[in-house]
Design an enzyme around this catalytic site. Structure first.
Site, PDB file in Angstrom:
ATOM      1  N   ILE A  15       0.807  -1.219   0.000  1.00 15.13           N
ATOM      2  CA  ILE A  15       0.000   0.000   0.000  1.00 15.13           C
ATOM      3  C   ILE A  15       0.841   1.271   0.000  1.00 15.13           C
ATOM      4  O   ILE A  15       0.302   2.378  -0.087  1.00 15.13           O
ATOM      5  CB  ILE A  15      -0.972   0.030   1.203  1.00 15.13           C
ATOM      6  CG1 ILE A  15      -0.210  -0.113   2.523  1.00 15.13           C
ATOM      7  CG2 ILE A  15      -2.021  -1.055   1.063  1.00 15.13           C
ATOM      8  CD1 ILE A  15      -1.104   0.037   3.754  1.00 15.13           C
ATOM      9  N   GLY A  19      11.474   5.938   0.116  1.00  8.77           N
ATOM     10  CA  GLY A  19      12.905   5.744  -0.030  1.00  8.77           C
ATOM     11  C   GLY A  19      13.507   4.809   0.993  1.00  8.77           C
ATOM     12  O   GLY A  19      14.516   4.151   0.725  1.00  8.77           O
ATOM     13  N   LYS A  38       5.244  -2.114   8.116  1.00 10.55           N
ATOM     14  CA  LYS A  38       6.271  -1.300   7.467  1.00 10.55           C
ATOM     15  C   LYS A  38       7.591  -2.055   7.550  1.00 10.55           C
ATOM     16  O   LYS A  38       8.007  -2.476   8.628  1.00 10.55           O
ATOM     17  CB  LYS A  38       6.380   0.048   8.184  1.00 10.55           C
ATOM     18  CG  LYS A  38       7.346   1.038   7.559  1.00 10.55           C
ATOM     19  CD  LYS A  38       7.262   2.374   8.301  1.00 10.55           C
ATOM     20  CE  LYS A  38       8.143   3.431   7.669  1.00 10.55           C
ATOM     21  NZ  LYS A  38       8.019   4.741   8.375  1.00 10.55           N
ATOM     22  N   ASP A 131       9.775  15.913   9.361  1.00  9.01           N
ATOM     23  CA  ASP A 131       9.267  15.609   8.015  1.00  9.01           C
ATOM     24  C   ASP A 131       7.751  15.768   7.948  1.00  9.01           C
ATOM     25  O   ASP A 131       7.050  14.925   7.384  1.00  9.01           O
ATOM     26  CB  ASP A 131       9.673  14.199   7.594  1.00  9.01           C
ATOM     27  CG  ASP A 131       9.574  13.990   6.079  1.00  9.01           C
ATOM     28  OD1 ASP A 131       9.564  15.000   5.340  1.00  9.01           O
ATOM     29  OD2 ASP A 131       9.504  12.833   5.635  1.00  9.01           O
TER      30      ASP A 131
END
Length: 200
Positions: A15, A19, A38, A131
Site C-alpha cells: 500500500i 525511499g 512497514k 518531516d
C-alpha cells in the site's frame, strides 16, 4: 516481489513505498485484525544507520503514546529485515484530500488542533519530527487525523546523532530555513514552521 507472510502477519497487498521503507496491508491472525506492516527494504538490511533509524522510529512512537499519533503494535525482524506493525489507516492522507481541492476552514481547524496536540507531546519529550507534510498526515475510518512517519525524528536529548551535520533530511518544500541549512540545534519551532506551510 511481495512476501506471503512477515512473521505471523499474512500480507494482502503493498500500500506504500518510499525511499526507506515499504508498507503492506496485512492480517494478524492472533488478534484477528487488519494492520499495516512497514518493512526496511533488503538493500538497507546491512546499513547500520537505516536499521538504527527504523528501530528508533518504533521506540519513539511507542514512547509518545498520543491519540493523534499512529500507534505501533509490534516490532521485530524477519530473515534479518526489521519490520514495524502499526494501525492501518484506511482514510487516506491529507495529500489525497488536498488533491480533490481545498478543505473547509472548520475541518482545517480540527486537523490542526489534533496535529498541534501531537506535536506538543513530542516536543515536550524532546522529539522533533522533521518531516511534516500532507503525505504524513493520515486519517482513520472516522476522519480523525493522525501524525505518521517518525523515520527521521531528531531527539534533542540524545547525543547519538544519526544524521551527519550539514546533511539534508526531510522534504525541502516544508522545511524550515534552519533545517535546510543543517542546523544541529533544531527545536520544535521547525515543526511548527512546517505545520504553517501545510496550513498555507
Amino acid at each position: 516481489m511481495i512476501p506471503e507472510k512477515i512473521d505471523r502477519y499474512e500480507i494482502k497487498q503493498e500500500i506504500g513505498r518510499g525511499g526507506m521503507a515499504t508498507v503492506f496491508e496485512a492480517y494478524d491472525p492472533r488478534f484477528e485484525r487488519t494492520v499495516a506492516v512497514k518493512m526496511l527494504p533488503r538493500e538497507f538490511m546491512h546499513e547500520a544507520e537505516f536499521r538504527a533509524r527504523f528501530t528508533r522510529e518504533a521506540r519513539t512512537i511507542a514512547t509518545l503514546e498520543h491519540p493523534a499519533i499512529v500507534p505501533v503494535y509490534d516490532f521485530g525482524e524477519e530473515n534479518g529485515q526489521p519490520y514495524l506493525v502499526m494501525r492501518l489507516m484506511t482514510g487516506g492522507s491529507l495529500s489525497d484530500r488536498l488533491a480533490d481541492g481545498p478543505i473547509s476552514i472548520d475541518e482545517t481547524a480540527v486537523i490542526l488542533k489534533r496535529l498541534g496536540s501531537a506535536l506538543d507531546r513530542a516536543h515536550k519529550q524532546g522529539i522533533i519530527h522533521r518531516d511534516l507534510k500532507p503525505a504524513n498526515v493520515l486519517f482513520d475510518d472516522y476522519g480523525d487525523a493522525f501524525l505518521a512517519d517518525f523515520g527521521i525524528v531528531h531527539d534533542t536529548s540524545s547525543t547519538n546523532a544519526l544524521t551527519a551535520s550539514g546533511s539534508l533530511v526531510g522534504t525541502p518544500t516544508y522545511m524550515s530555513p534552519e533545517q535546510v541549512y543543517g542546523d544541529k540545534q533544531l527545536d520544535g519551532r521547525s515543526d511548527i514552521y512546517a505545520l504553517g506551510v501545510i496550513l498555507f
